[in-house]
Motif scaffolding. Sequence first.
Motif, PDB file in Angstrom:
ATOM      1  N   UNK A   1      -6.447  -9.872 -15.536  1.00 40.10           N
ATOM      2  CA  UNK A   1      -5.868  -8.624 -15.052  1.00 40.10           C
ATOM      3  C   UNK A   1      -5.175  -8.879 -13.710  1.00 40.10           C
ATOM      4  N   UNK A   2      -3.882  -8.687 -13.671  1.00 40.88           N
ATOM      5  CA  UNK A   2      -3.105  -8.959 -12.454  1.00 40.88           C
ATOM      6  C   UNK A   2      -2.792  -7.670 -11.703  1.00 40.88           C
ATOM      7  N   UNK A   3      -2.316  -6.672 -12.433  1.00 40.28           N
ATOM      8  CA  UNK A   3      -1.910  -5.405 -11.839  1.00 40.28           C
ATOM      9  C   UNK A   3      -2.780  -4.288 -12.391  1.00 40.28           C
ATOM     10  N   UNK A   4      -3.111  -3.313 -11.559  1.00 39.17           N
ATOM     11  CA  UNK A   4      -3.930  -2.216 -12.041  1.00 39.17           C
ATOM     12  C   UNK A   4      -3.824  -0.991 -11.162  1.00 39.17           C
ATOM     13  N   UNK A   5      -4.232   0.142 -11.721  1.00 39.57           N
ATOM     14  CA  UNK A   5      -4.348   1.377 -10.948  1.00 39.57           C
ATOM     15  C   UNK A   5      -5.682   1.336 -10.213  1.00 39.57           C
ATOM     16  N   UNK A   6      -5.694   1.728  -8.946  1.00 39.70           N
ATOM     17  CA  UNK A   6      -6.918   1.634  -8.162  1.00 39.70           C
ATOM     18  C   UNK A   6      -7.055   2.809  -7.198  1.00 39.70           C
ATOM     19  N   UNK A   7      -8.275   3.008  -6.721  1.00 38.76           N
ATOM     20  CA  UNK A   7      -8.542   4.061  -5.754  1.00 38.76           C
ATOM     21  C   UNK A   7      -9.813   3.723  -4.986  1.00 38.76           C
ATOM     22  N   UNK A   8     -10.119   4.530  -3.989  1.00 39.03           N
ATOM     23  CA  UNK A   8     -11.367   4.373  -3.243  1.00 39.03           C
ATOM     24  C   UNK A   8     -12.534   4.924  -4.059  1.00 39.03           C
TER      25      UNK A   8
ATOM     26  N   UNK B   1       0.776   6.594  -5.862  1.00 35.81           N
ATOM     27  CA  UNK B   1       1.597   5.716  -5.034  1.00 35.81           C
ATOM     28  C   UNK B   1       1.958   4.448  -5.812  1.00 35.81           C
ATOM     29  N   UNK B   2       3.234   4.090  -5.803  1.00 34.88           N
ATOM     30  CA  UNK B   2       3.686   2.827  -6.396  1.00 34.88           C
ATOM     31  C   UNK B   2       4.436   2.034  -5.323  1.00 34.88           C
ATOM     32  N   UNK B   3       4.388   0.700  -5.370  1.00 38.49           N
ATOM     33  CA  UNK B   3       4.964  -0.108  -4.286  1.00 38.49           C
ATOM     34  C   UNK B   3       6.494  -0.061  -4.195  1.00 38.49           C
ATOM     35  N   UNK B   4       7.178  -0.548  -5.242  1.00 37.27           N
ATOM     36  CA  UNK B   4       8.637  -0.651  -5.210  1.00 37.27           C
ATOM     37  C   UNK B   4       9.213  -0.220  -6.557  1.00 37.27           C
ATOM     38  N   UNK B   5      10.537  -0.090  -6.604  1.00 35.26           N
ATOM     39  CA  UNK B   5      11.200   0.505  -7.769  1.00 35.26           C
ATOM     40  C   UNK B   5      11.492  -0.516  -8.862  1.00 35.26           C
ATOM     41  N   UNK B   6      10.441  -0.989  -9.526  1.00 34.96           N
ATOM     42  CA  UNK B   6      10.599  -1.941 -10.628  1.00 34.96           C
ATOM     43  C   UNK B   6       9.735  -1.484 -11.808  1.00 34.96           C
ATOM     44  N   UNK B   7      10.094  -1.874 -13.042  1.00 34.87           N
ATOM     45  CA  UNK B   7       9.426  -1.355 -14.233  1.00 34.87           C
ATOM     46  C   UNK B   7       7.956  -1.696 -14.383  1.00 34.87           C
ATOM     47  N   UNK B   8       7.437  -2.691 -13.672  1.00 30.51           N
ATOM     48  CA  UNK B   8       6.033  -3.052 -13.856  1.00 30.51           C
ATOM     49  C   UNK B   8       5.100  -1.881 -13.538  1.00 30.51           C
ATOM     50  N   UNK B   9       5.592  -0.920 -12.780  1.00 23.89           N
ATOM     51  CA  UNK B   9       4.782   0.248 -12.425  1.00 23.89           C
ATOM     52  C   UNK B   9       5.059   1.432 -13.355  1.00 23.89           C
ATOM     53  N   UNK B  10       5.545   1.143 -14.548  1.00 27.75           N
ATOM     54  CA  UNK B  10       6.055   2.159 -15.446  1.00 27.75           C
ATOM     55  C   UNK B  10       5.015   3.149 -15.969  1.00 27.75           C
ATOM     56  N   UNK B  11       3.743   2.796 -15.963  1.00 28.43           N
ATOM     57  CA  UNK B  11       2.755   3.756 -16.469  1.00 28.43           C
ATOM     58  C   UNK B  11       2.728   5.015 -15.608  1.00 28.43           C
ATOM     59  N   UNK B  12       2.861   4.860 -14.295  1.00 25.68           N
ATOM     60  CA  UNK B  12       2.943   6.045 -13.440  1.00 25.68           C
ATOM     61  C   UNK B  12       4.215   6.839 -13.729  1.00 25.68           C
ATOM     62  N   UNK B  13       5.324   6.125 -13.899  1.00 22.12           N
ATOM     63  CA  UNK B  13       6.601   6.793 -14.148  1.00 22.12           C
ATOM     64  C   UNK B  13       6.556   7.579 -15.463  1.00 22.12           C
TER      65      UNK B  13
ATOM     66  N   UNK C   1      15.087   4.749 -20.727  1.00 20.44           N
ATOM     67  CA  UNK C   1      15.676   6.080 -20.611  1.00 20.44           C
ATOM     68  C   UNK C   1      14.707   7.060 -19.950  1.00 20.44           C
ATOM     69  N   UNK C   2      13.417   6.857 -20.179  1.00 21.62           N
ATOM     70  CA  UNK C   2      12.419   7.739 -19.569  1.00 21.62           C
ATOM     71  C   UNK C   2      12.223   7.448 -18.085  1.00 21.62           C
ATOM     72  N   UNK C   3      12.215   6.171 -17.704  1.00 21.04           N
ATOM     73  CA  UNK C   3      11.872   5.817 -16.318  1.00 21.04           C
ATOM     74  C   UNK C   3      13.088   5.574 -15.432  1.00 21.04           C
ATOM     75  N   UNK C   4      14.285   5.706 -15.987  1.00 21.57           N
ATOM     76  CA  UNK C   4      15.510   5.363 -15.246  1.00 21.57           C
ATOM     77  C   UNK C   4      15.588   5.976 -13.845  1.00 21.57           C
ATOM     78  N   UNK C   5      15.178   7.236 -13.629  1.00 19.86           N
ATOM     79  CA  UNK C   5      15.260   7.788 -12.272  1.00 19.86           C
ATOM     80  C   UNK C   5      14.467   7.001 -11.230  1.00 19.86           C
TER      81      UNK C   5
END
Length: 348
Positions: free
Chosen positions: A233-240, A35-47, A275-279
Amino acid sequence: MANISRRSALTVIAASGAALATRRAGAQAMAGRAIYPVAVPVYQTQFIADRIGYFKEAGLDCKLLQGGSGVKTREIIASSQGDIGIGDVTHPMQLTNHGRAARVLLPVDTRSNSVMFIIRKDLKDQGINSLEAFTQWKRPDGRKPIVSVSSLGGTNHVWSSYYMETMGLDDKVTWIGTGNVDTMLGALKSKQVDILVSSLSLLTDAQKNGWGELLFDGTDEAIWNKHIGGKVPVTGHFTLQATIDKDPAKMQAYVTALWRAAQWIKAHKADEVYDAIEPYVGSTSRESNMLEIASIQKVADYDGRVDAASFARGEKVWFREMTGIKPLKIADVINSTLIEAARKAYPG
């Protein structure tokens, strides 16, 4: 021989990775949701993990879903409707404080790239050129000026509100959440809000369309160091924690794929990343996204570790009245086991 564009080449690479993964994983591929919040490049590792094929190579049949905001992403992870989320590191802290133990698995940055205060252009043209001057201005109905963030309690809000607190200005504005890229820019365009706090891609589009201008850049390294003191560390991947306990092999697969994605980003130029994350980031222009990707590379964490000093710097921001988060120890927030295994399997 026919010419092949970089975007086409990346598509071929991704397809090849997917085919390889299919042969490896076969019917044993683990179904999952990131799950990623919104469509911006900061979440690019998932993309990137999705597009280049790292999720599939790790044996995951993973679907990426947009949460709509950081808070909504947190709620999806809390309800176990998603395996792993990405967002401000305060989200897993909030979950832990409310009895749903959660952990940061992989930090992705060392300072925020999304605390740019974008003021309405007409207000900037009136001579408002500082946050202090902005807070003295009143809306036509006499109300306090309105500051928009993606979601109350999300990254933009946590860090921008801290800046305002240190300046003694936080109680002189009204904070509201306006959601995704389209609605955030729409609120600025229609003058429903007076400042939008976001990232470089939204600033660039706002400037290009004549809706807004930069008033205060909280992403600037000198400003960040003055108020925050250094890397955090500001942003990170997280889970329960329960999700880790239920299927540690699956969560290791996620972290390994995301670690590989971070190393891929480190080794590629901004145009190749775009070019990789454009979609995933098509709501803003190529120019805007390219600028933001370049800015993210300056603050990215390619090491994946959180040390005691960086955690201590973040404590004054995370554990305060605005967030409502009760103090936690680093061991209560960070899971380092999975990333260390990923680092050994794929040295950076």
